[in-house]
Design an enzyme around this catalytic site. Structure first.
Site, PDB file in Angstrom:
ATOM      1  N   LYS A  14      -2.458  28.720  -0.715  1.00  6.75           N
ATOM      2  CA  LYS A  14      -1.016  28.531  -0.514  1.00  6.75           C
ATOM      3  C   LYS A  14      -0.201  29.157  -1.653  1.00  6.75           C
ATOM      4  CE  LYS A  14      -1.320  23.989  -0.270  1.00  6.75           C
ATOM      5  NZ  LYS A  14      -2.759  23.754  -0.480  1.00  6.75           N
ATOM      6  N   ARG A  90       2.571  16.043   1.997  1.00  4.69           N
ATOM      7  CA  ARG A  90       1.120  15.930   2.075  1.00  4.69           C
ATOM      8  C   ARG A  90       0.698  14.744   2.932  1.00  4.69           C
ATOM      9  NH1 ARG A  90      -0.360  18.905  -2.679  1.00  4.69           N
ATOM     10  NH2 ARG A  90      -2.514  18.848  -3.280  1.00  4.69           N
ATOM     11  N   ARG A 129     -11.655  29.307  -9.646  1.00 11.78           N
ATOM     12  CA  ARG A 129     -10.225  29.380  -9.933  1.00 11.78           C
ATOM     13  C   ARG A 129      -9.941  29.251 -11.432  1.00 11.78           C
ATOM     14  NH1 ARG A 129      -6.228  26.120  -6.042  1.00 11.78           N
ATOM     15  NH2 ARG A 129      -7.018  24.222  -6.997  1.00 11.78           N
ATOM     16  N   ARG A 162      -8.369  24.242 -14.269  1.00 10.23           N
ATOM     17  CA  ARG A 162      -7.535  23.054 -14.079  1.00 10.23           C
ATOM     18  C   ARG A 162      -8.372  21.791 -14.240  1.00 10.23           C
ATOM     19  NH1 ARG A 162      -4.010  23.552  -8.647  1.00 10.23           N
ATOM     20  NH2 ARG A 162      -4.754  21.424  -8.439  1.00 10.23           N
ATOM     21  N   ARG A 173     -10.618  15.391  -3.620  1.00  5.61           N
ATOM     22  CA  ARG A 173      -9.369  15.995  -3.128  1.00  5.61           C
ATOM     23  C   ARG A 173      -9.538  16.484  -1.686  1.00  5.61           C
ATOM     24  NH1 ARG A 173      -8.685  20.221  -7.475  1.00  5.61           N
ATOM     25  NH2 ARG A 173      -6.985  21.054  -6.246  1.00  5.61           N
TER      26      ARG A 173
HETATM   27  P1  AMP Z   1      -2.056  20.928  -6.010  1.00  3.96           P
HETATM   28  O1  AMP Z   1      -1.664  21.786  -7.165  1.00  3.96           O
HETATM   29  O2  AMP Z   1      -1.171  21.103  -4.816  1.00  3.96           O
HETATM   30  O3  AMP Z   1      -3.526  21.050  -5.678  1.00  3.96           O
HETATM   31  O4  AMP Z   1      -1.832  19.408  -6.470  1.00  3.96           O
HETATM   32  C1  AMP Z   1      -2.523  18.875  -7.581  1.00  3.96           C
HETATM   33  C2  AMP Z   1      -2.388  17.367  -7.583  1.00  3.96           C
HETATM   34  O5  AMP Z   1      -1.006  16.995  -7.707  1.00  3.96           O
HETATM   35  C3  AMP Z   1      -2.870  16.666  -6.330  1.00  3.96           C
HETATM   36  O6  AMP Z   1      -4.276  16.442  -6.324  1.00  3.96           O
HETATM   37  C4  AMP Z   1      -2.083  15.354  -6.402  1.00  3.96           C
HETATM   38  O7  AMP Z   1      -2.626  14.484  -7.374  1.00  3.96           O
HETATM   39  C5  AMP Z   1      -0.727  15.831  -6.930  1.00  3.96           C
HETATM   40  N1  AMP Z   1       0.186  16.207  -5.829  1.00  3.96           N
HETATM   41  C6  AMP Z   1       0.656  17.461  -5.540  1.00  3.96           C
HETATM   42  N2  AMP Z   1       1.493  17.429  -4.485  1.00  3.96           N
HETATM   43  C7  AMP Z   1       1.550  16.120  -4.099  1.00  3.96           C
HETATM   44  C8  AMP Z   1       2.218  15.429  -3.055  1.00  3.96           C
HETATM   45  N3  AMP Z   1       2.999  16.070  -2.172  1.00  3.96           N
HETATM   46  N4  AMP Z   1       2.041  14.097  -2.971  1.00  3.96           N
HETATM   47  C9  AMP Z   1       1.283  13.418  -3.836  1.00  3.96           C
HETATM   48  N5  AMP Z   1       0.593  14.013  -4.822  1.00  3.96           N
HETATM   49  C10 AMP Z   1       0.717  15.349  -4.965  1.00  3.96           C
END
Ligand code: AMP
Length: 215
Positions: A14, A90, A129, A162, A173
């Protein structure tokens, strides 16, 4: 303001695809909920301190935290643009909150793009990554290698993995994605907003597929 939601599992591309689209079209703006949260954690804001533990465990942070960040960001945007929302909503509850935010600022939901990638590919992509802690640029050891191994092309910082990209957290996740985010696919399909795009192959080809899906 138009809103495009990018849906897909962790590692589905994404952020990478949004980056390509924005580079070619200045009317687009990429908003990553994960980046907003990581920045809040780094700055140790109240929201960041609260979100940190959830993120380390690979769990979703409470809706109110991320929904407020997105609403504040959208309220601050003046003039026409298309937001590429990556990582928010999400859950179906967050989609409801987003509907209210969109209506509240006179925006409209243009489309929801689902990047379809098999789970085993997601795991492999996340394992390779790398991220730049300096400027936030994303890399992959084989798919998007930096010019100098381990160094960011843009700012030269040493690339890092990360915190939540370790195998145990990634497994969690993916389970969270299946349980909480996959229901959104049906939710937006029922509204006729969903566009499915195969998320495998060369990055430029995937970006082109997304562009076509949005045209
Ligand atoms: P991402 O970078 O999108 O993989 O997000 C990393 C982490 O941020 C996720 O595993 C969640 O802990 C948190 N996170 C990101 N977006 C959301 C969301 N819309 N709702 C809740 N937690 C989020």
């Amino acid at each position: 303001m138009n809103v495009v939601i990018l849906l897909g599992g962790p590692g589905s591309g994404k952020g990478t695809i949004a980056g390509r689209l924005v580079a070619a079209d200045p009317t687009l703006r990429h908003v990553s909920s994960g980046d907003l949260l990581r920045d809040a954690v780094k700055r140790q804001t109240a929201a960041g301190v609260e979100a940190d533990g959830y993120m380390k465990r690979g769990e979703l942070v409470p809706d109110a935290i991320i929904a407020r960040m997105i609403a504040d960001l959208m309220a601050g945007i003046a003039g026409p643009c298309t937001l590429l929302l990556d990582g928010f909503p999400r859950t179906v509850a967050q989609a409801g909150i987003l509907d209210g935010t969109i209506a509240g600022c006179g925006a409209s939901l243009a489309a929801v793009v689902l990047l379809e990638v098999a789970d085993e590919i997601l795991v492999d992509r996340i394992a390779g990554r790398r991220a730049c802690p300096g400027c936030g640029a994303g890399y992959h050891v084989t798919n998007i290698p930096p010019r100098v191994a381990g160094r960011c092309d843009a700012c030269g910082s040493a690339l890092t993995v990360r915190k939540d990209d370790n195998p145990e957290t990634v497994k969690h996740r993916l389970a969270v994605y299946q349980a909480q985010t996959v229901p959104l696919i049906e939710f937006y399909e029922a509204r006729g907003a969903l566009r499915r795009v195969p998320g495998i192959g060369p990055i430029d080809e995937i970006a082109e597929r997304v562009r076509r899906a949005l045209s």
